[in-house]
Design an enzyme around this catalytic site. Sequence first.
Site, PDB file in Angstrom:
ATOM      1  CE  LYS A  32      -8.931  -6.937  34.864  1.00 31.91           C
ATOM      2  NZ  LYS A  32     -10.716  -6.610  34.089  1.00 31.91           N
ATOM      3  CE  LYS A  45     -15.148  -9.891  39.949  1.00 35.83           C
ATOM      4  NZ  LYS A  45     -15.527 -10.167  39.469  1.00 35.83           N
ATOM      5  CE  LYS A  59     -11.404 -15.190  29.094  1.00 43.15           C
ATOM      6  NZ  LYS A  59     -11.619 -15.366  29.822  1.00 43.15           N
TER       7      LYS A  59
HETATM    8  P1  TYM Z   1     -16.268  -6.895  36.768  1.00 41.52           P
HETATM    9  O1  TYM Z   1     -17.209  -7.969  37.115  1.00 41.52           O
HETATM   10  O2  TYM Z   1     -15.147  -7.277  35.665  1.00 41.52           O
HETATM   11  O3  TYM Z   1     -15.496  -5.881  37.088  1.00 41.52           O
HETATM   12  C1  TYM Z   1     -17.002  -5.212  38.124  1.00 41.52           C
HETATM   13  C2  TYM Z   1     -16.287  -3.491  38.468  1.00 41.52           C
HETATM   14  O4  TYM Z   1     -14.601  -3.300  38.270  1.00 41.52           O
HETATM   15  C3  TYM Z   1     -14.233  -3.481  38.240  1.00 41.52           C
HETATM   16  N1  TYM Z   1     -12.757  -3.678  37.934  1.00 41.52           N
HETATM   17  C4  TYM Z   1     -11.323  -2.858  38.445  1.00 41.52           C
HETATM   18  N2  TYM Z   1     -11.790  -1.766  38.595  1.00 41.52           N
HETATM   19  C5  TYM Z   1      -9.898  -1.171  39.291  1.00 41.52           C
HETATM   20  N3  TYM Z   1      -9.088  -2.333  39.363  1.00 41.52           N
HETATM   21  C6  TYM Z   1      -9.225  -3.280  38.761  1.00 41.52           C
HETATM   22  N4  TYM Z   1      -8.240  -4.674  38.528  1.00 41.52           N
HETATM   23  C7  TYM Z   1     -10.411  -4.151  38.756  1.00 41.52           C
HETATM   24  N5  TYM Z   1     -10.731  -5.049  38.514  1.00 41.52           N
HETATM   25  C8  TYM Z   1     -12.527  -4.511  38.016  1.00 41.52           C
HETATM   26  C9  TYM Z   1     -14.588  -3.289  36.525  1.00 41.52           C
HETATM   27  O5  TYM Z   1     -14.593  -2.075  35.595  1.00 41.52           O
HETATM   28  C10 TYM Z   1     -16.043  -2.224  36.990  1.00 41.52           C
HETATM   29  O6  TYM Z   1     -17.087  -1.487  37.132  1.00 41.52           O
HETATM   30  N6  TYM Z   1     -18.753  -5.998  32.057  1.00 41.52           N
HETATM   31  C11 TYM Z   1     -18.753  -6.198  33.783  1.00 41.52           C
HETATM   32  C12 TYM Z   1     -19.998  -6.109  34.136  1.00 41.52           C
HETATM   33  C13 TYM Z   1     -21.650  -5.239  33.653  1.00 41.52           C
HETATM   34  C14 TYM Z   1     -21.401  -4.543  33.922  1.00 41.52           C
HETATM   35  C15 TYM Z   1     -23.232  -3.627  33.059  1.00 41.52           C
HETATM   36  C16 TYM Z   1     -20.905  -2.962  33.993  1.00 41.52           C
HETATM   37  C17 TYM Z   1     -22.607  -6.083  33.219  1.00 41.52           C
HETATM   38  N7  TYM Z   1     -23.208  -5.333  32.554  1.00 41.52           N
HETATM   39  C18 TYM Z   1     -23.480  -2.607  32.385  1.00 41.52           C
HETATM   40  C19 TYM Z   1     -21.611  -1.504  34.208  1.00 41.52           C
HETATM   41  C20 TYM Z   1     -22.715  -2.242  33.180  1.00 41.52           C
HETATM   42  C21 TYM Z   1     -18.232  -6.862  34.398  1.00 41.52           C
HETATM   43  O7  TYM Z   1     -17.589  -7.562  33.742  1.00 41.52           O
HETATM   44  O8  TYM Z   1     -17.404  -6.451  35.433  1.00 41.52           O
END
Ligand code: TYM
Length: 327
Positions: A193, A196, A111
């Site tokens: 990737k 959202k 960013k």
């Molecule tokens: P987030 O909300 O961006 O994504 C949630 C989970 O989905 C996976 N993911 C993907 N996997 C495959 N292909 C894609 N295109 C794709 N987009 C997203 C992400 O790797 C993730 O596993 N910071 C984290 C949320 C979080 C978290 C945690 C996760 C907060 N605290 C503690 C594990 C443990 C996040 O923004 O994920």
Amino acid sequence: MKRMLSGIKPTGRLHLGNYIGAISQFKKYQDEYEMFIFIANEHAITVPIEAKDLRKNTKDLIALYLACGLDPEKVTIFLQSDVPAHAQLGWVMICMSYMGELQRMTQYKDKTAKGETGVTAGLFTYPPLMAADILLYDPDYVPVGVDQKQHVELTRNLAERFNHRYSDTFKIPEPLTTKVGQKIFSLQDPEKKMSKSAADPKGTIDLLDDPAAARKKIMSAKTDSLGIIQFDPINQPGLANLLTIQSVLTNEPVESIVSRYEGKGYGELKKEIGQTVFDFLSNLQEKYNEILKSGKVEEVLKNGAEKASYIANKKIRKVYKKVGFTL
Ligand code: TYM
């Protein structure tokens, strides 16, 4: 039983990448592990979001988790903000982190490299909050997509640093990523990737997309001009992405799909994948609508918050003693 924990941010509608990279894995693991899955709503406000959208996303997400087959009898599903210990340990973890290591985190780096203005301090410090999310529960494994692996590595470092400075307090967790479908790419730009926040909505299939519109997105997915059906993510990333989606949704190995399509064209393959996605979404959305009407979401969250708080509060009391907050 080994323990597993993961989270997902309610920043937008869930997409197929989230399903394949995260939720489908959770479903597989719920029988083998003691699982904790939470909605990372404190992470959602690192970028501006309207309260009504956050509320809706949160409710949708839980209903979708349940519709995808997560069983609240086996998995503790809860809301991060229902357990204040996350924010409490989050602060301690921020104080354990160095500016330099947070500056190296890709999301922040990307960013700022793009010259985006309005990057919040929350976005900068969100990796240590994520570390707190994990460390409160002493999980053995943290299943995540590859994009989150860096944050789990940071979590390990912070846990080791704390344990070293104050004495043994946290278990050092392992990230867990799967081989097939660790990363699902945009259907229109298979170098990026599926996300959202992608600019082109045709590249992303939301779990709440109209199934017929989703089928169209598969039919118009970008492939290549080689015309050979094989799994080659380097030279044919668009095709490899489609094969991965089909493989995960049907449980058929990629090699088997490839051999069924020997000598055939992309159009035919896309038709099959389009139908797979259509059926998958129709089935999922039917369950989702039933769950939303049933009042189950509220019940699951209440029980989840109780179970999660019990464990998290024990841990934060321990931490408060060690750092010298408790007199
Ligand atoms: P987030 O909300 O961006 O994504 C949630 C989970 O989905 C996976 N993911 C993907 N996997 C495959 N292909 C894609 N295109 C794709 N987009 C997203 C992400 O790797 C993730 O596993 N910071 C984290 C949320 C979080 C978290 C945690 C996760 C907060 N605290 C503690 C594990 C443990 C996040 O923004 O994920």
